[in-house]
Design a protein around this motif. Structure first.
Motif, PDB file in Angstrom:
ATOM      1  N   ARG A 236      10.496  14.247  -1.144  1.00 35.31           N
ATOM      2  CA  ARG A 236       9.138  13.786  -0.821  1.00 35.31           C
ATOM      3  C   ARG A 236       9.202  12.873   0.402  1.00 35.31           C
ATOM      4  NH1 ARG A 236       7.957  11.558  -6.804  1.00 35.31           N
ATOM      5  NH2 ARG A 236       6.382  10.268  -5.810  1.00 35.31           N
ATOM      6  N   TRP A 237       8.082  12.751   1.075  1.00 31.93           N
ATOM      7  CA  TRP A 237       7.912  11.819   2.188  1.00 31.93           C
ATOM      8  C   TRP A 237       7.036  10.699   1.648  1.00 31.93           C
ATOM      9  CZ3 TRP A 237      10.043  11.326   6.891  1.00 31.93           C
ATOM     10  CH2 TRP A 237       9.415  10.524   7.838  1.00 31.93           C
ATOM     11  N   VAL A 238       7.672   9.555   1.351  1.00 32.06           N
ATOM     12  CA  VAL A 238       6.975   8.439   0.710  1.00 32.06           C
ATOM     13  C   VAL A 238       7.029   7.230   1.629  1.00 32.06           C
ATOM     14  CG1 VAL A 238       6.888   6.908  -1.285  1.00 32.06           C
ATOM     15  CG2 VAL A 238       7.554   9.301  -1.591  1.00 32.06           C
ATOM     16  N   LEU A 239       5.863   6.818   2.104  1.00 36.15           N
ATOM     17  CA  LEU A 239       5.752   5.642   2.962  1.00 36.15           C
ATOM     18  C   LEU A 239       4.971   4.553   2.250  1.00 36.15           C
ATOM     19  CD1 LEU A 239       4.827   7.295   6.380  1.00 36.15           C
ATOM     20  CD2 LEU A 239       6.964   6.121   5.843  1.00 36.15           C
ATOM     21  N   VAL A 240       5.511   3.324   2.282  1.00 36.64           N
ATOM     22  CA  VAL A 240       4.823   2.153   1.748  1.00 36.64           C
ATOM     23  C   VAL A 240       4.830   1.071   2.816  1.00 36.64           C
ATOM     24  CG1 VAL A 240       5.389   2.680  -0.664  1.00 36.64           C
ATOM     25  CG2 VAL A 240       6.905   1.179   0.660  1.00 36.64           C
ATOM     26  N   ALA A 241       3.870   0.148   2.718  1.00 39.07           N
ATOM     27  CA  ALA A 241       3.797  -0.948   3.686  1.00 39.07           C
ATOM     28  C   ALA A 241       3.087  -2.133   3.057  1.00 39.07           C
ATOM     29  CB  ALA A 241       3.042  -0.501   4.932  1.00 39.07           C
ATOM     30  N   PRO A 242       3.457  -3.331   3.473  1.00 42.38           N
ATOM     31  CA  PRO A 242       2.749  -4.515   2.973  1.00 42.38           C
ATOM     32  C   PRO A 242       1.274  -4.458   3.353  1.00 42.38           C
ATOM     33  CG  PRO A 242       4.739  -5.159   4.168  1.00 42.38           C
ATOM     34  CD  PRO A 242       4.531  -3.684   4.405  1.00 42.38           C
TER      35      PRO A 242
ATOM     36  N   ARG B 207       6.681   0.514   8.449  1.00 46.24           N
ATOM     37  CA  ARG B 207       6.575   0.956   7.059  1.00 46.24           C
ATOM     38  C   ARG B 207       7.963   1.218   6.511  1.00 46.24           C
ATOM     39  NH1 ARG B 207       1.448   4.912   8.269  1.00 46.24           N
ATOM     40  NH2 ARG B 207       0.073   3.178   8.709  1.00 46.24           N
ATOM     41  N   LEU B 208       8.063   1.312   5.201  1.00 46.08           N
ATOM     42  CA  LEU B 208       9.310   1.710   4.552  1.00 46.08           C
ATOM     43  C   LEU B 208       9.188   3.155   4.118  1.00 46.08           C
ATOM     44  CD1 LEU B 208      10.153  -1.281   2.169  1.00 46.08           C
ATOM     45  CD2 LEU B 208      11.225  -0.707   4.353  1.00 46.08           C
ATOM     46  N   LEU B 209      10.181   3.944   4.475  1.00 48.27           N
ATOM     47  CA  LEU B 209      10.289   5.314   3.988  1.00 48.27           C
ATOM     48  C   LEU B 209      11.216   5.260   2.783  1.00 48.27           C
ATOM     49  CD1 LEU B 209       9.842   8.403   4.254  1.00 48.27           C
ATOM     50  CD2 LEU B 209      11.957   8.423   5.605  1.00 48.27           C
ATOM     51  N   LEU B 210      10.682   5.481   1.598  1.00 52.35           N
ATOM     52  CA  LEU B 210      11.498   5.485   0.387  1.00 52.35           C
ATOM     53  C   LEU B 210      12.162   6.848   0.278  1.00 52.35           C
ATOM     54  CD1 LEU B 210       9.071   3.708  -2.121  1.00 52.35           C
ATOM     55  CD2 LEU B 210      10.786   2.697  -0.592  1.00 52.35           C
ATOM     56  N   ALA B 211      13.480   6.847   0.322  1.00 52.21           N
ATOM     57  CA  ALA B 211      14.248   8.091   0.311  1.00 52.21           C
ATOM     58  C   ALA B 211      15.099   8.144  -0.950  1.00 52.21           C
ATOM     59  CB  ALA B 211      15.139   8.172   1.542  1.00 52.21           C
TER      60      ALA B 211
ATOM     61  N   ASP C 218       0.851  -1.189   0.000  1.00 58.69           N
ATOM     62  CA  ASP C 218       0.000   0.000   0.000  1.00 58.69           C
ATOM     63  C   ASP C 218       0.887   1.240   0.000  1.00 58.69           C
ATOM     64  OD1 ASP C 218      -2.486  -1.331   0.128  1.00 58.69           O
ATOM     65  OD2 ASP C 218      -2.321  -1.516   2.303  1.00 58.69           O
ATOM     66  N   LEU C 219       0.488   2.234  -0.767  1.00 57.95           N
ATOM     67  CA  LEU C 219       1.136   3.546  -0.705  1.00 57.95           C
ATOM     68  C   LEU C 219       0.433   4.301   0.412  1.00 57.95           C
ATOM     69  CD1 LEU C 219       3.086   5.690  -1.800  1.00 57.95           C
ATOM     70  CD2 LEU C 219       1.305   6.327  -3.454  1.00 57.95           C
ATOM     71  N   ILE C 220       1.116   4.456   1.531  1.00 60.88           N
ATOM     72  CA  ILE C 220       0.529   5.070   2.720  1.00 60.88           C
ATOM     73  C   ILE C 220       0.516   6.591   2.601  1.00 60.88           C
ATOM     74  CG2 ILE C 220       0.700   5.293   5.240  1.00 60.88           C
ATOM     75  CD1 ILE C 220       0.080   2.409   4.219  1.00 60.88           C
ATOM     76  N   GLU C 221       1.627   7.138   2.096  1.00 63.69           N
ATOM     77  CA  GLU C 221       1.733   8.591   1.982  1.00 63.69           C
ATOM     78  C   GLU C 221       2.744   8.956   0.908  1.00 63.69           C
ATOM     79  OE1 GLU C 221       2.722  12.512   4.760  1.00 63.69           O
ATOM     80  OE2 GLU C 221       2.568  10.537   5.694  1.00 63.69           O
ATOM     81  N   ASP C 222       2.456  10.001   0.177  1.00 60.23           N
ATOM     82  CA  ASP C 222       3.380  10.578  -0.795  1.00 60.23           C
ATOM     83  C   ASP C 222       3.182  12.086  -0.751  1.00 60.23           C
ATOM     84  OD1 ASP C 222       4.992  11.352  -2.886  1.00 60.23           O
ATOM     85  OD2 ASP C 222       4.050  10.055  -4.376  1.00 60.23           O
ATOM     86  N   THR C 223       3.971  12.735   0.087  1.00 60.72           N
ATOM     87  CA  THR C 223       3.835  14.164   0.325  1.00 60.72           C
ATOM     88  C   THR C 223       5.072  14.892  -0.185  1.00 60.72           C
ATOM     89  OG1 THR C 223       2.513  13.748   2.311  1.00 60.72           O
ATOM     90  CG2 THR C 223       3.522  15.938   2.100  1.00 60.72           C
TER      91      THR C 223
END
Length: 129
Positions: free
Chosen positions: A41-47, A54-58, A29-34
């Motif tokens: 950007r602040w990008v959080l994904v999680a199973p 969650r994973l913070l994609l940096a 799931d894409l939790i946040e993309d700000t």
């Protein structure tokens, strides 16, 4: 007191490439993309079904961060994706083109196989017994 690890940073070459793999290939799931700035950007994904970590994609900035992509664990398996149905998820991931580095195997702790994201990070897909 209750504490938990809410996110782990995963350095990727590009935000959208990270989202593409983790959301489209792994079904996270894409939790946040700000948007934070013109380059950040602040990008959080999680199973799916995950409620805590969650994973913070940096997106990598500079040579040092670029060099760390895919090597954050020094060549070892870096992350562990636990599942309630190994065979279902293994088949789905293969169908979406996820690269497995080995055939599934049974260990004392569960059924497991190592896969790799397109950035070089090694993962275990694991169903614990």
């Amino acid at each position: 007191m209750k504490q938990l690890i809410s996110a782990l940073t995963l350095v990727v070459p590009d935000y959208d490439a990270g989202i593409s793999f983790y959301v489209e290939k792994l079904g996270f799931d894409l939790i946040e993309d700000t948007t934070l700035s013109a380059t950040k950007r602040w990008v959080l994904v999680a199973p799916k079904g995950s409620s805590e970590t969650r994973l913070l994609l940096a997106q990598a900035e500079g040579d040092t961060q670029q060099a760390s992509i895919g090597h954050q664990a020094g060549g070892r398996v870096f992350l562990f994706l636990s599942t309630d149905d190994f065979d279902r998820d293994h088949e789905a991931m293969l169908a979406k083109g996820v690269t497995f580095l080995e055939e599934p195997r049974t260990e004392a702790y569960g059924k497991v196989a190592v896969f790799q994201d397109p950035f070089g990070n090694k993962w275990d897909l694991i169903q614990h017994f």
